[in-house]
Design a protein around this motif. Structure first.
Motif, PDB file in Angstrom:
ATOM      1  N   ILE A 144     -11.172 -42.821 -68.828  1.00 41.46           N
ATOM      2  CA  ILE A 144     -10.348 -43.077 -70.010  1.00 41.46           C
ATOM      3  C   ILE A 144     -10.977 -42.532 -71.287  1.00 41.46           C
ATOM      4  O   ILE A 144     -10.264 -42.100 -72.189  1.00 41.46           O
ATOM      5  N   ASN A 145     -12.295 -42.535 -71.362  1.00 45.22           N
ATOM      6  CA  ASN A 145     -12.947 -42.028 -72.566  1.00 45.22           C
ATOM      7  C   ASN A 145     -12.540 -40.579 -72.828  1.00 45.22           C
ATOM      8  O   ASN A 145     -12.160 -40.225 -73.940  1.00 45.22           O
ATOM      9  N   ASN A 146     -12.608 -39.741 -71.782  1.00 48.01           N
ATOM     10  CA  ASN A 146     -12.205 -38.339 -71.947  1.00 48.01           C
ATOM     11  C   ASN A 146     -10.716 -38.218 -72.239  1.00 48.01           C
ATOM     12  O   ASN A 146     -10.298 -37.377 -73.036  1.00 48.01           O
ATOM     13  N   GLU A 147      -9.906 -39.050 -71.590  1.00 49.58           N
ATOM     14  CA  GLU A 147      -8.459 -39.032 -71.829  1.00 49.58           C
ATOM     15  C   GLU A 147      -8.144 -39.349 -73.287  1.00 49.58           C
ATOM     16  O   GLU A 147      -7.320 -38.685 -73.918  1.00 49.58           O
ATOM     17  N   LEU A 148      -8.798 -40.369 -73.825  1.00 43.46           N
ATOM     18  CA  LEU A 148      -8.567 -40.740 -75.218  1.00 43.46           C
ATOM     19  C   LEU A 148      -9.059 -39.657 -76.177  1.00 43.46           C
ATOM     20  O   LEU A 148      -8.391 -39.346 -77.164  1.00 43.46           O
ATOM     21  N   GLU A 149     -10.208 -39.094 -75.865  1.00 41.85           N
ATOM     22  CA  GLU A 149     -10.729 -38.020 -76.709  1.00 41.85           C
ATOM     23  C   GLU A 149      -9.806 -36.810 -76.693  1.00 41.85           C
ATOM     24  O   GLU A 149      -9.548 -36.210 -77.739  1.00 41.85           O
ATOM     25  N   ASP A 150      -9.277 -36.465 -75.518  1.00 46.56           N
ATOM     26  CA  ASP A 150      -8.325 -35.357 -75.429  1.00 46.56           C
ATOM     27  C   ASP A 150      -7.055 -35.667 -76.211  1.00 46.56           C
ATOM     28  O   ASP A 150      -6.520 -34.821 -76.915  1.00 46.56           O
ATOM     29  N   PHE A 151      -6.560 -36.882 -76.101  1.00 46.59           N
ATOM     30  CA  PHE A 151      -5.321 -37.267 -76.761  1.00 46.59           C
ATOM     31  C   PHE A 151      -5.477 -37.264 -78.284  1.00 46.59           C
ATOM     32  O   PHE A 151      -4.643 -36.731 -79.004  1.00 46.59           O
TER      33      PHE A 151
END
Length: 183
Positions: A144-151
């Motif tokens: 989720i950390n990478n997902e949030l950073e991408d978003f």
């Protein structure tokens, strides 16, 4: 990212649960599902459902102390704060006047002491740890950390997700303390 249960936010969430906050604000912010945790709350706090604090809180709700304001207040309140420190506080963040801020703070402190809230909070520590651990594992497994950073297009760095077993969803607050972001 780390998941935790914050004792102040949990206190205000328990208060919301006890006073049927959803009915007052007309929006389902607090879960109405019964479970072992809500049974524990009902049993522990049943003698305090008519505490004067709830009347004050209802008055403040009518003054727009709703939705994110109680969460921001509860996250930031410190029972040791003195009225002499009043010039350091931006009351607009809480949608409270200075007088209402200190009235609420003192009343909340009295309520917390009367019900021995810290005893209840500590008695639930195993459940809080399990919830935090499960969410932490879910965040790791879903990356989720990478997902949030991408978003969002930027790094959150070292941050904390505050969870509450009683709240439906979240408030999406970004709070920075000691250069660490907490949400």
């Amino acid at each position: 990212m780390k998941a935790t249960v914050n004792k102040n936010i949990e206190l205000i969430s328990i208060i919301h649960y006890l006073m049927n906050y959803n009915d007052i604000v007309g929006f389902p912010l607090i879960s109405d599902k019964k479970n072992i945790y809500t049974e524990n709350i009902d049993n522990y706090f049943s003698a305090y459902k008519n505490h004067d604090f709830f009347n004050l809180y209802k008055v403040l709700i009518k003054k727009d102390f709703i939705f994110d304001a109680p969460i921001i207040f509860s996250y930031n309140f410190d029972f040791s704060i003195q009225e002499s420190e009043a010039n350091k506080i931006d009351y607009s963040n809480f949608r409270l006047s200075q007088t209402d801020f200190y009235t609420l703070l003192n009343s909340l402190k009295e309520f917390s002491n009367n019900v021995n809230y810290l005893h209840f909070y500590e008695s639930q520590s195993q459940m809080y740890s399990e919830i935090s651990r499960n969410i932490q594992n879910l965040m790791i497994s879903t990356n989720i950390n990478n997902e949030l950073e991408d978003f969002y297009g930027y790094s959150f760095g070292d941050c904390e997700i505050i969870v509450s077993p009683l709240n439906n969803g979240n408030y999406g607050l970004k709070i920075f303390l000691n250069k660490k972001q907490q949400a």
